[in-house]
Design a protein around this motif. Sequence first.
Motif, mmCIF file in Angstrom:
data_model
loop_
_atom_site.group_PDB
_atom_site.id
_atom_site.type_symbol
_atom_site.label_atom_id
_atom_site.label_comp_id
_atom_site.label_asym_id
_atom_site.label_seq_id
_atom_site.Cartn_x
_atom_site.Cartn_y
_atom_site.Cartn_z
ATOM 1 N N ARG A 34 -6.406 -8.643 0.582
ATOM 2 C CA ARG A 34 -5.275 -9.412 1.299
ATOM 3 C C ARG A 34 -4.938 -10.679 0.145
ATOM 4 O O ARG A 34 -3.587 -11.042 0.269
ATOM 5 C CB ARG A 34 -5.728 -10.111 2.588
ATOM 6 C CG ARG A 34 -6.085 -8.968 3.695
ATOM 7 C CD ARG A 34 -5.991 -9.506 4.956
ATOM 8 N NE ARG A 34 -7.200 -10.483 5.267
ATOM 9 C CZ ARG A 34 -8.545 -10.083 5.255
ATOM 10 N NH1 ARG A 34 -9.034 -8.951 5.185
ATOM 11 N NH2 ARG A 34 -9.573 -10.850 5.228
ATOM 12 N N GLU A 35 -5.700 -11.131 -0.545
ATOM 13 C CA GLU A 35 -5.332 -11.840 -1.562
ATOM 14 C C GLU A 35 -4.220 -11.368 -2.583
ATOM 15 O O GLU A 35 -3.209 -11.914 -2.839
ATOM 16 C CB GLU A 35 -6.384 -12.581 -2.380
ATOM 17 C CG GLU A 35 -7.346 -13.688 -1.601
ATOM 18 C CD GLU A 35 -8.491 -14.187 -2.341
ATOM 19 O OE1 GLU A 35 -8.932 -14.963 -2.167
ATOM 20 O OE2 GLU A 35 -9.018 -13.286 -3.138
ATOM 21 N N ALA A 36 -4.418 -10.267 -2.893
ATOM 22 C CA ALA A 36 -3.505 -9.532 -3.754
ATOM 23 C C ALA A 36 -2.405 -9.192 -3.156
ATOM 24 O O ALA A 36 -1.082 -9.502 -3.809
ATOM 25 C CB ALA A 36 -4.094 -8.193 -4.331
ATOM 26 N N GLY A 257 9.503 -1.936 -4.519
ATOM 27 C CA GLY A 257 9.004 -2.700 -3.586
ATOM 28 C C GLY A 257 7.625 -2.263 -3.364
ATOM 29 O O GLY A 257 6.682 -3.137 -3.464
ATOM 30 N N LEU A 258 7.650 -1.240 -2.700
ATOM 31 C CA LEU A 258 6.081 -0.591 -2.514
ATOM 32 C C LEU A 258 5.312 -0.727 -3.736
ATOM 33 O O LEU A 258 4.176 -1.057 -3.653
ATOM 34 C CB LEU A 258 6.440 0.701 -2.011
ATOM 35 C CG LEU A 258 6.893 0.867 -0.550
ATOM 36 C CD1 LEU A 258 6.909 2.239 -0.082
ATOM 37 C CD2 LEU A 258 5.747 0.183 0.607
ATOM 38 N N PHE A 262 3.030 -3.766 -2.668
ATOM 39 C CA PHE A 262 1.802 -3.086 -2.062
ATOM 40 C C PHE A 262 0.851 -2.540 -2.581
ATOM 41 O O PHE A 262 -0.227 -2.613 -2.380
ATOM 42 C CB PHE A 262 2.735 -2.019 -0.984
ATOM 43 C CG PHE A 262 1.589 -1.266 -0.428
ATOM 44 C CD1 PHE A 262 0.899 -1.915 0.556
ATOM 45 C CD2 PHE A 262 1.278 -0.048 -0.485
ATOM 46 C CE1 PHE A 262 0.152 -1.193 1.651
ATOM 47 C CE2 PHE A 262 0.632 0.604 0.502
ATOM 48 C CZ PHE A 262 -0.366 0.165 1.263
ATOM 49 N N LEU A 263 1.109 -1.811 -3.833
ATOM 50 C CA LEU A 263 0.007 -1.304 -4.604
ATOM 51 C C LEU A 263 -0.978 -1.958 -5.175
ATOM 52 O O LEU A 263 -2.184 -1.831 -5.083
ATOM 53 C CB LEU A 263 0.687 -0.442 -5.934
ATOM 54 C CG LEU A 263 1.315 1.025 -5.374
ATOM 55 C CD1 LEU A 263 1.488 1.574 -6.747
ATOM 56 C CD2 LEU A 263 0.160 1.742 -4.832
ATOM 57 N N PRO A 264 -0.771 -3.400 -5.589
ATOM 58 C CA PRO A 264 -1.724 -4.316 -6.023
ATOM 59 C C PRO A 264 -3.078 -4.280 -5.040
ATOM 60 O O PRO A 264 -4.033 -4.225 -5.448
ATOM 61 C CB PRO A 264 -1.078 -5.516 -6.428
ATOM 62 C CG PRO A 264 0.264 -5.094 -6.745
ATOM 63 C CD PRO A 264 0.646 -3.875 -5.578
ATOM 64 N N GLY A 265 -2.695 -4.728 -3.708
ATOM 65 C CA GLY A 265 -3.647 -4.601 -2.660
ATOM 66 C C GLY A 265 -4.382 -3.622 -2.285
ATOM 67 O O GLY A 265 -5.665 -3.445 -2.119
ATOM 68 N N LEU A 266 -3.487 -2.516 -2.518
ATOM 69 C CA LEU A 266 -4.401 -0.979 -2.216
ATOM 70 C C LEU A 266 -5.207 -0.673 -3.286
ATOM 71 O O LEU A 266 -5.983 -0.048 -3.028
ATOM 72 C CB LEU A 266 -2.834 -0.306 -2.093
ATOM 73 C CG LEU A 266 -3.538 1.224 -1.385
ATOM 74 C CD1 LEU A 266 -3.799 1.151 -0.104
ATOM 75 C CD2 LEU A 266 -2.382 2.092 -1.578
ATOM 76 N N ARG A 267 -4.790 -1.057 -4.432
ATOM 77 C CA ARG A 267 -5.653 -0.712 -5.533
ATOM 78 C C ARG A 267 -7.005 -1.550 -5.465
ATOM 79 O O ARG A 267 -8.175 -0.937 -5.642
ATOM 80 C CB ARG A 267 -5.465 -1.198 -6.844
ATOM 81 C CG ARG A 267 -4.027 -0.435 -7.335
ATOM 82 C CD ARG A 267 -3.803 -0.568 -8.975
ATOM 83 N NE ARG A 267 -2.640 0.076 -9.265
ATOM 84 C CZ ARG A 267 -2.696 1.336 -9.678
ATOM 85 N NH1 ARG A 267 -3.738 1.931 -9.628
ATOM 86 N NH2 ARG A 267 -1.415 1.866 -10.153
ATOM 87 N N GLN A 268 -6.942 -2.753 -4.810
ATOM 88 C CA GLN A 268 -8.155 -3.600 -4.605
ATOM 89 C C GLN A 268 -8.849 -2.781 -3.457
ATOM 90 O O GLN A 268 -10.214 -2.920 -3.424
ATOM 91 C CB GLN A 268 -7.946 -4.942 -4.117
ATOM 92 C CG GLN A 268 -7.340 -5.450 -5.461
ATOM 93 C CD GLN A 268 -7.930 -5.982 -6.505
ATOM 94 O OE1 GLN A 268 -8.400 -5.147 -7.360
ATOM 95 N NE2 GLN A 268 -8.391 -7.308 -6.842
#
Length: 347
Positions: A34-36, A257-258, A262-268
């Motif tokens: 969520r921070e990412a 945009g995704l 979106f990808l940075p948080g999904l990677r975490q």
Amino acid sequence: MPSLSNLSLRTLKWGSTALLAASFCSTAWAQTPREAWHDALADGYATLATSTADLDQAVTSYCATPSAERRQALETAWAQAFDSWQAVRFVDFGPIEQDNLAWQFQFWPDAKNTVARKVNLWLGSEQSIGVEQLKADSVAVKGFPALEYLLFDPLASKAQPLPEERACELVTAISSLLQYNATQLQEQWQAFRPHYLGTEQFQNTTVLAAMHGLDILRNKRLAAPMGLEGKPRRNPYISDAWRSEHSLAGIRASLVGLQQYFLPGLRQLLSSEEGAELVERLDQQLTATVARLERQSADMQTLLADDDGYRNLQLIFIEVDKLNQLLSGNIASELGIIRGFNSSDGD
């Protein structure tokens, strides 16, 4: 568009700075999902605020001293601001839910041509035009589609062509309200941070938002004009941004945009070996789909007009469908998320 600044830390040189670089990278990757997500989307909303300010300035410049060059600059500014909105359009929770704000940025779908009717009413009336007057009116006259109609539709020119005074007053009010809304959204997203980070359910909410956004892109923005969703006939006029021939460019902006927001948080979130592989596949598919869209020099309306163009759209649809299968299928299953109904799905 800007990317997460902490990711650039990986470019630090080794040597005397190796320990410092490792420390910074460790801090960056220690972010929660969520921070990412919050930091990445803060960048996206900042870009939207900046681009709408640029658009407002372009409107002011053109209406003050009209010229072909300033008209081109205005149309370019509209496209850039519209794309910055497309990049964060998938976010359907948080501050964007207040006061129908998403609809104020983009009233769509517009099956009854409400945007044109509302704009023409304003052009033909004697009521004073300003931001406060627009705030009290329909969402159909407040956002990017209303500006698009005034800038690109020949019917608007027949009613009151730019840069005539009343048309300029309306364009100025719409662009000013867009800038105001974008600035408010940016500020409210920052204020939303403690609640977003402190509420566990927003983890799934963010993934679901991306799923819903991609689903709408596939079914409503692409399949429906192709005759694959709803009525089985080709119809470019139900796509968004058809007047400016910017439909596919807008889809591309949503996919970028995704990838960026979106990808940075999904990677975490998917840090296991299997999860990381799924995210990498999604990233690669996003890159491939964006590349295919970039190779298309014509927009939706032209491609739908003949079979060769339609085949190009089919190839784009196949790429987008792969994205849908990855996110709403493999990745959602890995996370134990079941897609439900969303109010943004429309009718």
